[in-house]
Design a protein around this motif. Structure first.
Motif, PDB file in Angstrom:
ATOM      1  N   GLU A 270       0.832  -1.208   0.000  1.00 38.93           N
ATOM      2  CA  GLU A 270       0.000   0.000   0.000  1.00 38.93           C
ATOM      3  C   GLU A 270       0.858   1.246   0.000  1.00 38.93           C
ATOM      4  OE1 GLU A 270      -0.084   1.953   2.994  1.00 38.93           O
ATOM      5  OE2 GLU A 270      -1.609   3.416   2.367  1.00 38.93           O
ATOM      6  N   HIS A 271       0.442   2.232  -0.808  1.00 30.74           N
ATOM      7  CA  HIS A 271       1.212   3.475  -0.891  1.00 30.74           C
ATOM      8  C   HIS A 271       0.299   4.613  -1.323  1.00 30.74           C
ATOM      9  CE1 HIS A 271       4.710   5.947  -1.062  1.00 30.74           C
ATOM     10  NE2 HIS A 271       4.723   6.076  -2.382  1.00 30.74           N
ATOM     11  N   CYS A 272       0.487   5.771  -0.706  1.00 32.54           N
ATOM     12  CA  CYS A 272      -0.271   6.981  -1.046  1.00 32.54           C
ATOM     13  C   CYS A 272       0.655   7.976  -1.723  1.00 32.54           C
ATOM     14  CB  CYS A 272      -0.885   7.584   0.210  1.00 32.54           C
ATOM     15  SG  CYS A 272      -1.872   9.067  -0.081  1.00 32.54           S
ATOM     16  N   MET A 273       0.165   8.629  -2.752  1.00 34.77           N
ATOM     17  CA  MET A 273       0.967   9.589  -3.518  1.00 34.77           C
ATOM     18  C   MET A 273       0.044  10.655  -4.092  1.00 34.77           C
ATOM     19  SD  MET A 273       1.778   6.712  -6.384  1.00 34.77           S
ATOM     20  CE  MET A 273       1.655   5.446  -5.112  1.00 34.77           C
ATOM     21  N   VAL A 274       0.614  11.586  -4.849  1.00 37.75           N
ATOM     22  CA  VAL A 274      -0.169  12.700  -5.378  1.00 37.75           C
ATOM     23  C   VAL A 274      -0.196  12.635  -6.897  1.00 37.75           C
ATOM     24  CG1 VAL A 274      -0.483  15.193  -5.454  1.00 37.75           C
ATOM     25  CG2 VAL A 274       0.496  14.125  -3.408  1.00 37.75           C
ATOM     26  N   LEU A 275      -1.383  12.531  -7.455  1.00 37.62           N
ATOM     27  CA  LEU A 275      -1.567  12.581  -8.906  1.00 37.62           C
ATOM     28  C   LEU A 275      -1.518  14.038  -9.343  1.00 37.62           C
ATOM     29  CD1 LEU A 275      -2.294  11.132 -11.590  1.00 37.62           C
ATOM     30  CD2 LEU A 275      -4.706  11.447 -10.948  1.00 37.62           C
ATOM     31  N   VAL A 276      -0.532  14.359 -10.197  1.00 39.43           N
ATOM     32  CA  VAL A 276      -0.345  15.756 -10.607  1.00 39.43           C
ATOM     33  C   VAL A 276      -0.480  15.983 -12.105  1.00 39.43           C
ATOM     34  CG1 VAL A 276       1.120  16.307  -8.626  1.00 39.43           C
ATOM     35  CG2 VAL A 276       2.179  15.504 -10.755  1.00 39.43           C
ATOM     36  N   GLY A 277      -0.541  14.908 -12.908  1.00 42.86           N
ATOM     37  CA  GLY A 277      -0.636  15.139 -14.336  1.00 42.86           C
ATOM     38  C   GLY A 277      -0.725  13.863 -15.152  1.00 42.86           C
ATOM     39  N   TYR A 278      -0.744  14.052 -16.459  1.00 38.74           N
ATOM     40  CA  TYR A 278      -0.844  12.918 -17.371  1.00 38.74           C
ATOM     41  C   TYR A 278      -0.490  13.371 -18.783  1.00 38.74           C
ATOM     42  CZ  TYR A 278      -5.264  14.943 -18.988  1.00 38.74           C
ATOM     43  OH  TYR A 278      -6.206  15.783 -19.512  1.00 38.74           O
ATOM     44  N   ASP A 279      -0.178  12.401 -19.626  1.00 43.57           N
ATOM     45  CA  ASP A 279      -0.082  12.630 -21.060  1.00 43.57           C
ATOM     46  C   ASP A 279      -0.692  11.417 -21.743  1.00 43.57           C
ATOM     47  OD1 ASP A 279       1.894  10.653 -21.001  1.00 43.57           O
ATOM     48  OD2 ASP A 279       3.547  12.078 -21.167  1.00 43.57           O
ATOM     49  N   GLU A 280      -0.386  11.210 -22.983  1.00 45.85           N
ATOM     50  CA  GLU A 280      -1.006  10.107 -23.722  1.00 45.85           C
ATOM     51  C   GLU A 280      -0.655   8.744 -23.146  1.00 45.85           C
ATOM     52  OE1 GLU A 280      -1.255   8.369 -28.316  1.00 45.85           O
ATOM     53  OE2 GLU A 280      -0.263  10.297 -27.904  1.00 45.85           O
ATOM     54  N   ASP A 281       0.558   8.598 -22.602  1.00 49.08           N
ATOM     55  CA  ASP A 281       1.040   7.283 -22.171  1.00 49.08           C
ATOM     56  C   ASP A 281       1.158   7.113 -20.654  1.00 49.08           C
ATOM     57  OD1 ASP A 281       1.485   6.419 -24.876  1.00 49.08           O
ATOM     58  OD2 ASP A 281       3.290   7.679 -24.890  1.00 49.08           O
ATOM     59  N   ASN A 282       1.367   8.200 -19.930  1.00 55.02           N
ATOM     60  CA  ASN A 282       1.740   8.107 -18.514  1.00 55.02           C
ATOM     61  C   ASN A 282       0.850   8.952 -17.618  1.00 55.02           C
ATOM     62  OD1 ASN A 282       4.254   6.563 -18.994  1.00 55.02           O
ATOM     63  ND2 ASN A 282       4.978   8.471 -19.928  1.00 55.02           N
ATOM     64  N   TYR A 283       0.819   8.537 -16.335  1.00 50.73           N
ATOM     65  CA  TYR A 283       0.356   9.417 -15.268  1.00 50.73           C
ATOM     66  C   TYR A 283       1.592   9.934 -14.539  1.00 50.73           C
ATOM     67  CZ  TYR A 283      -4.420   7.750 -15.894  1.00 50.73           C
ATOM     68  OH  TYR A 283      -5.661   7.456 -16.412  1.00 50.73           O
ATOM     69  N   TYR A 284       1.531  11.189 -14.117  1.00 54.25           N
ATOM     70  CA  TYR A 284       2.646  11.808 -13.402  1.00 54.25           C
ATOM     71  C   TYR A 284       2.256  11.973 -11.938  1.00 54.25           C
ATOM     72  CZ  TYR A 284       4.592  12.458 -17.975  1.00 54.25           C
ATOM     73  OH  TYR A 284       5.090  12.206 -19.239  1.00 54.25           O
ATOM     74  N   ILE A 285       3.143  11.490 -11.086  1.00 59.89           N
ATOM     75  CA  ILE A 285       2.830  11.348  -9.669  1.00 59.89           C
ATOM     76  C   ILE A 285       3.968  11.873  -8.813  1.00 59.89           C
ATOM     77  CG2 ILE A 285       2.559   9.610  -7.855  1.00 59.89           C
ATOM     78  CD1 ILE A 285       1.025   7.931  -9.995  1.00 59.89           C
ATOM     79  N   ASN A 286       3.647  12.730  -7.847  1.00 61.83           N
ATOM     80  CA  ASN A 286       4.622  13.117  -6.824  1.00 61.83           C
ATOM     81  C   ASN A 286       4.684  11.981  -5.803  1.00 61.83           C
ATOM     82  OD1 ASN A 286       4.909  15.546  -8.136  1.00 61.83           O
ATOM     83  ND2 ASN A 286       4.546  16.803  -6.318  1.00 61.83           N
ATOM     84  N   ASP A 287       5.845  11.328  -5.747  1.00 59.62           N
ATOM     85  CA  ASP A 287       5.980  10.116  -4.956  1.00 59.62           C
ATOM     86  C   ASP A 287       6.768  10.387  -3.687  1.00 59.62           C
ATOM     87  OD1 ASP A 287       6.358   7.562  -3.954  1.00 59.62           O
ATOM     88  OD2 ASP A 287       6.725   6.676  -5.917  1.00 59.62           O
ATOM     89  N   PRO A 288       6.157  10.187  -2.504  1.00 59.67           N
ATOM     90  CA  PRO A 288       6.887  10.385  -1.247  1.00 59.67           C
ATOM     91  C   PRO A 288       8.116   9.493  -1.095  1.00 59.67           C
ATOM     92  CG  PRO A 288       4.525  10.311  -0.838  1.00 59.67           C
ATOM     93  CD  PRO A 288       4.728   9.900  -2.262  1.00 59.67           C
ATOM     94  N   LEU A 289       8.143   8.358  -1.782  1.00 58.85           N
ATOM     95  CA  LEU A 289       9.300   7.469  -1.685  1.00 58.85           C
ATOM     96  C   LEU A 289      10.565   8.122  -2.225  1.00 58.85           C
ATOM     97  CD1 LEU A 289       7.790   4.024  -2.744  1.00 58.85           C
ATOM     98  CD2 LEU A 289       8.644   4.638  -0.480  1.00 58.85           C
ATOM     99  N   THR A 290      10.430   8.956  -3.232  1.00 56.40           N
ATOM    100  CA  THR A 290      11.595   9.565  -3.876  1.00 56.40           C
ATOM    101  C   THR A 290      11.669  11.069  -3.668  1.00 56.40           C
ATOM    102  OG1 THR A 290      10.412   9.924  -5.966  1.00 56.40           O
ATOM    103  CG2 THR A 290      11.519   7.805  -5.676  1.00 56.40           C
ATOM    104  N   GLY A 291      10.541  11.696  -3.337  1.00 51.58           N
ATOM    105  CA  GLY A 291      10.517  13.148  -3.239  1.00 51.58           C
ATOM    106  C   GLY A 291      10.626  13.813  -4.588  1.00 51.58           C
TER     107      GLY A 291
END
Length: 266
Positions: free
Chosen positions: A216-237
């Motif tokens: 289980e992991h919580c993160m922040v959805l901040v964007g997208y394009d045709e292929d990907n979702y972009y996520i601010n990930d607390p694991l990496t900052g």
């Protein structure tokens, strides 16, 4: 997150006649007493320990993204909050709206937590992660929480923001409704989008049996394009790019949970 597996954890009874098992790991509320073995616990202890391949995810340059992306502060959960991704993700969005709350303040002062794990009459009991954080987000040896405790923490403590839980929508629908309107979202998926699995079970206060979903992991959805979702990930900052189909799958495995945080209208 450090997630303990069912065969590894021994529940500590609050009574003097608690039963113990030699093959299991005792749950202790103090880190100095906790004994965790390499084969027993899943680690996300440091960024260097995490194994991530290029096929799973990639760090991205937000300015180079050919799609929609919201400029939300990225915060790393290490070293202070090794199991506190939910608090860190919430703090990112609150700071986006101008709040001065820190991730440690959120986890330590706002978030309701419980270490009330015990055994009685041959059954294991513990807190409900839909209501409280199960464990201590400042410890490596904890579980986590779902959307409800984060919503409660914000609504009960913030003068700048309110929060609401969203369930039953796809990420595509959420992007159209929220991300396209510059509204970042907390989402629940898995660490580095690895496959989840069922681990420890215990009985919660309503008498039902709860089973924790490992990874289980919580993160922040901040964007997208045709292929990907972009996520601010607390694991990496950092902001990470994950393939859309994979994120949708992991999001569904965790119950399609999201939290929308909004600034208070003045």
């Amino acid at each position: 997150f450090a997630k303990a597996y069912e065969e590894d954890m021994q529940w500590s009874d609050t009574d003097a006649d608690a039963e113990t098992y030699e093959e299991d790991m005792q749950w202790n509320e103090t880190e100095s007493e906790a004994e965790v073995y390499e084969d027993d616990t899943q680690w996300s202890d440091t960024d260097a320990d995490a194994e991530v391949t290029e096929d799973d995810s990639q760090w991205c340059d937000a300015e180079a993204v050919d799609g929609k992306i919201i400029d939300v502060p990225a915060i790393c959960q290490y070293p202070q909050l090794p199991t506190g991704c939910e608090s860190v993700a919430a703090t990112m969005v609150m700071q986006y709206y101008g709040s001065a709350v820190t991730e440690t303040e959120f986890a330590g002062d706002w978030l309701e937590c419980s270490n009330d794990f015990y055994s009685s009459s041959g059954r294991d009991f513990g807190p409900d992660p839909h209501k409280v954080f199960a464990g201590d987000p400042f410890s490596e040896y904890s579980y986590g929480c779902y959307a409800g405790p984060i919503v409660d923490a914000i609504n009960n403590n913030s003068s700048m923001c309110t929060a609401e839980e969203i369930t039953g929508k796809t990420l595509e629908q959420l992007c159209e409704e929220y991300i396209d309107n510059d509204k970042p979202l907390l989402i629940w998926a898995t660490m580095y989008m690895k496959e989840s699995f069922k681990s420890n079970s215990w009985y919660i206060d309503d008498g039902s049996e709860f089973t924790w979903t490992a990874q289980e992991h919580c993160m922040v959805l901040v964007g997208y394009d045709e292929d990907n979702y972009y996520i601010n990930d607390p694991l990496t900052g950092t902001t990470m790019a994950y393939e859309k189909e994979l994120v949708e799958q992991r999001f569904a495995e965790l119950g399609s949970q999201a939290v929308y945080i909004r600034p208070v209208e003045k």
